[in-house]
Design a protein around this motif. Structure first.
Motif, PDB file in Angstrom:
ATOM      1  N   PHE A 142       0.590  -0.795  -0.403  1.00  0.00           N
ATOM      2  CA  PHE A 142       0.247   0.208   0.058  1.00  0.00           C
ATOM      3  C   PHE A 142       1.051   1.219  -0.038  1.00  0.00           C
ATOM      4  N   ARG A 143       1.832   1.618   0.401  1.00  0.00           N
ATOM      5  CA  ARG A 143       2.817   2.304   1.330  1.00  0.00           C
ATOM      6  C   ARG A 143       4.261   2.745  -0.622  1.00  0.00           C
ATOM      7  N   GLN A 144       3.644   1.182  -1.013  1.00  0.00           N
ATOM      8  CA  GLN A 144       4.431   1.303  -2.228  1.00  0.00           C
ATOM      9  C   GLN A 144       3.626   2.464  -3.967  1.00  0.00           C
ATOM     10  N   GLU A 145       2.739   1.961  -3.291  1.00  0.00           N
ATOM     11  CA  GLU A 145       1.642   2.879  -4.509  1.00  0.00           C
ATOM     12  C   GLU A 145       1.322   4.072  -3.857  1.00  0.00           C
ATOM     13  N   LEU A 146       1.384   4.434  -2.481  1.00  0.00           N
ATOM     14  CA  LEU A 146       1.556   5.934  -2.872  1.00  0.00           C
ATOM     15  C   LEU A 146       2.966   6.229  -2.970  1.00  0.00           C
ATOM     16  N   GLY A 147       3.991   5.878  -2.626  1.00  0.00           N
ATOM     17  CA  GLY A 147       4.797   6.276  -2.751  1.00  0.00           C
ATOM     18  C   GLY A 147       5.271   6.839  -4.165  1.00  0.00           C
ATOM     19  N   SER A 148       4.848   5.777  -5.713  1.00  0.00           N
ATOM     20  CA  SER A 148       4.883   5.748  -6.704  1.00  0.00           C
ATOM     21  C   SER A 148       3.633   6.810  -7.010  1.00  0.00           C
ATOM     22  N   TYR A 149       3.229   7.244  -6.196  1.00  0.00           N
ATOM     23  CA  TYR A 149       2.012   8.132  -6.942  1.00  0.00           C
ATOM     24  C   TYR A 149       2.614   9.688  -6.561  1.00  0.00           C
ATOM     25  N   ARG A 150       3.129   9.396  -5.370  1.00  0.00           N
ATOM     26  CA  ARG A 150       4.116  11.572  -5.077  1.00  0.00           C
ATOM     27  C   ARG A 150       5.254  11.104  -6.224  1.00  0.00           C
ATOM     28  N   GLU A 151       5.905  10.182  -6.731  1.00  0.00           N
ATOM     29  CA  GLU A 151       6.919  10.472  -7.754  1.00  0.00           C
ATOM     30  C   GLU A 151       6.590  10.638  -8.565  1.00  0.00           C
TER      31      GLU A 151
END
Length: 118
Positions: free
Chosen positions: A9-18
């Motif tokens: 879940f955090r990885q997807e949010l990190g990719s969103y921010r990136e």
């Protein structure tokens, strides 16, 4: 949210921010949708993704998304808590908030793995 699912879940949010920082709104949105699918069964995570979707709608001046996210933001966590979520729904205003959708194969595998490790 189970600890085994949280990193994905955090990885997807990190990719969103990136992607958002790169100005790639479409790819950023895709990762928000994926985070929504993973977080949808969990009230806090579900609500957090809808809040981010609302903010992105505001940032991009997308009136349809803004108006669509307000009721989702208010009711999403309650639907999760009650177990009344349409599995696989990507969470955007472009789809009905009640419509189940196919879960991408990679996310199905992540969810199965996370649930098996509970």
């Amino acid at each position: 949210m189970p600890k085994t699912l949280r990193p994905f879940f955090r990885q997807e949010l990190g990719s969103y921010r990136e992607f958002l920082l790169k100005g790639d709104i479409l790819e950023a949105w895709t990762h928000l949708e994926r985070a929504h699918i993973l977080g949808q069964p969990y009230p806090l995570e579900h609500t957090a993704v809808h809040f981010k979707m609302l903010l992105l709608g505001i940032q991009t001046r997308n009136a349809r998304e803004i108006m669509g996210q307000i009721p989702r933001l208010l009711a999403g966590g309650l639907k999760s808590w009650a177990g009344a979520i349409p599995l696989g729904n990507t969470g955007g205003a472009n789809v009905s908030a009640w419509r189940p959708m196919p879960i991408p194969n990679d996310l199905q595998a992540i969810i199965r793995q996370a649930n098996a490790n509970l």
